[in-house]
Design an enzyme around this catalytic site. Structure first.
Site, PDB file in Angstrom:
ATOM      1  N   SER A 119       0.874  -1.369   0.106  1.00  0.00           N
ATOM      2  CA  SER A 119      -0.027   0.159   0.110  1.00  0.00           C
ATOM      3  C   SER A 119       0.798   1.321  -0.096  1.00  0.00           C
ATOM      4  O   SER A 119       1.412   1.527  -0.984  1.00  0.00           O
ATOM      5  CB  SER A 119      -1.091  -0.190   1.212  1.00  0.00           C
ATOM      6  OG  SER A 119      -2.036   1.003   0.926  1.00  0.00           O
ATOM      7  N   ASP A 173      -9.898  -5.091  -4.025  1.00  0.00           N
ATOM      8  CA  ASP A 173      -9.406  -4.282  -3.419  1.00  0.00           C
ATOM      9  C   ASP A 173     -10.183  -3.099  -3.251  1.00  0.00           C
ATOM     10  O   ASP A 173     -10.670  -2.246  -4.209  1.00  0.00           O
ATOM     11  CB  ASP A 173      -7.639  -3.849  -3.758  1.00  0.00           C
ATOM     12  CG  ASP A 173      -6.931  -2.978  -2.746  1.00  0.00           C
ATOM     13  OD1 ASP A 173      -7.709  -2.235  -2.349  1.00  0.00           O
ATOM     14  OD2 ASP A 173      -5.850  -3.111  -2.711  1.00  0.00           O
ATOM     15  N   HIS A 204      -7.841  -5.582   0.194  1.00  0.00           N
ATOM     16  CA  HIS A 204      -6.595  -4.812   0.455  1.00  0.00           C
ATOM     17  C   HIS A 204      -5.735  -5.696   1.312  1.00  0.00           C
ATOM     18  O   HIS A 204      -5.782  -5.143   2.600  1.00  0.00           O
ATOM     19  CB  HIS A 204      -6.977  -3.617   0.976  1.00  0.00           C
ATOM     20  CG  HIS A 204      -5.919  -2.530   0.707  1.00  0.00           C
ATOM     21  ND1 HIS A 204      -5.083  -2.218  -0.389  1.00  0.00           N
ATOM     22  CD2 HIS A 204      -5.135  -1.828   1.795  1.00  0.00           C
ATOM     23  CE1 HIS A 204      -3.989  -1.199  -0.116  1.00  0.00           C
ATOM     24  NE2 HIS A 204      -4.041  -1.170   1.327  1.00  0.00           N
TER      25      HIS A 204
END
Length: 223
Positions: A119, A173, A204
């Site tokens: 991320s 995600d 995610h």
């Protein structure tokens, strides 16, 4: 050269360290979030892989009502093209560069260092790795995007033009849109980078199948 001031979790190999993976966490997490992954990666002892999980600085994050949390950069809006606040990205790049330099000063060759991130950490691994002036072993970018949106960063380094990249993204995600990751991959591929794309049936997050794939990739890069 002075070392990095970032606090971190360091996991040493059973043998002398000959390689290093610097793994950057996501927004609001810490190095402790990913450090338990090391046993699952099952690195061969003879590779001597040191793992470093730094903690991002604490700062206010605009999209989270200004709450102070560990963050590599502020996020002022959800538009991918402007999601990463660039002054913070540049400040964090300096921190990550210092970590790499610290390992080189400790005797690890630059081409035995992998820069990995999830991320926000993935954004930083791409941004820093593509601009770093010495060749790295590889860059792993999970569930992320380019800090500079649709275009590649400025001041790209020829030293890492041929460095293998691995980009992972979850098909569901809910935080970083799948297409944002794919857009980053397409931009890198079009620019001639040696990048590999893998997608997973996940949100995610990280899944066991992905960890196995990362393990195989790391072993190949660091052997």
């Amino acid at each position: 050269m002075s070392g990095s001031t970032l606090e971190r979790i360091t996991i040493e190999p059973e043998t002398q360290a000959k390689a290093c993976v610097i793994w950057l966490h996501g927004l609001g997490d810490s190095g402790a979030g990913f450090s338990p992954i090391v046993p699952a990666l099952n690195m061969p002892a003879q590779l001597g892989v040191r793992f470093i999980f730094p903690h991002a600085p604490e700062q206010a994050v605009t999209i989270n009502q200004g709450y102070v949390m560990r963050s590599w950069y502020d996020i002022k809006g959800m538009d991918i093209g402007n999601r990463a606040f660039m002054p913070d990205v540049l400040a964090s790049e300096k921190h990550v560069r210092d970590l790499i330099d610290e390992q080189i000063a400790a005797g690890i060759a630059s081409d035995k260092i992998v820069l990995a991130g999830f991320s926000q950490g993935g954004v930083m691994s791409l941004f820093t790795g593509l601009r770093y002036e010495q060749p790295l072993a590889g860059i792993l970018a999970m569930s992320c995007y380019l800090a500079t949106g649709e275009s590649l960063p400025e001041a790209l380094s020829d030293s890492n033009k041929a460095t293998p990249l691995l980009q992972h993204h979850g098909e569901q995600d809910e935080v970083v849109p799948f297409m944002a990751g794919k857009m980053a991959f397409d931009a890198l591929k079009a620019a001639g980078y040696d990048t590999q794309w893998q997608q997973y049936a996940m949100g995610h997050s990280v899944v066991p199948e992905q960890i196995r794939d990362i393990s195989q990739w790391l072993i190949k890069r660091l052997s």
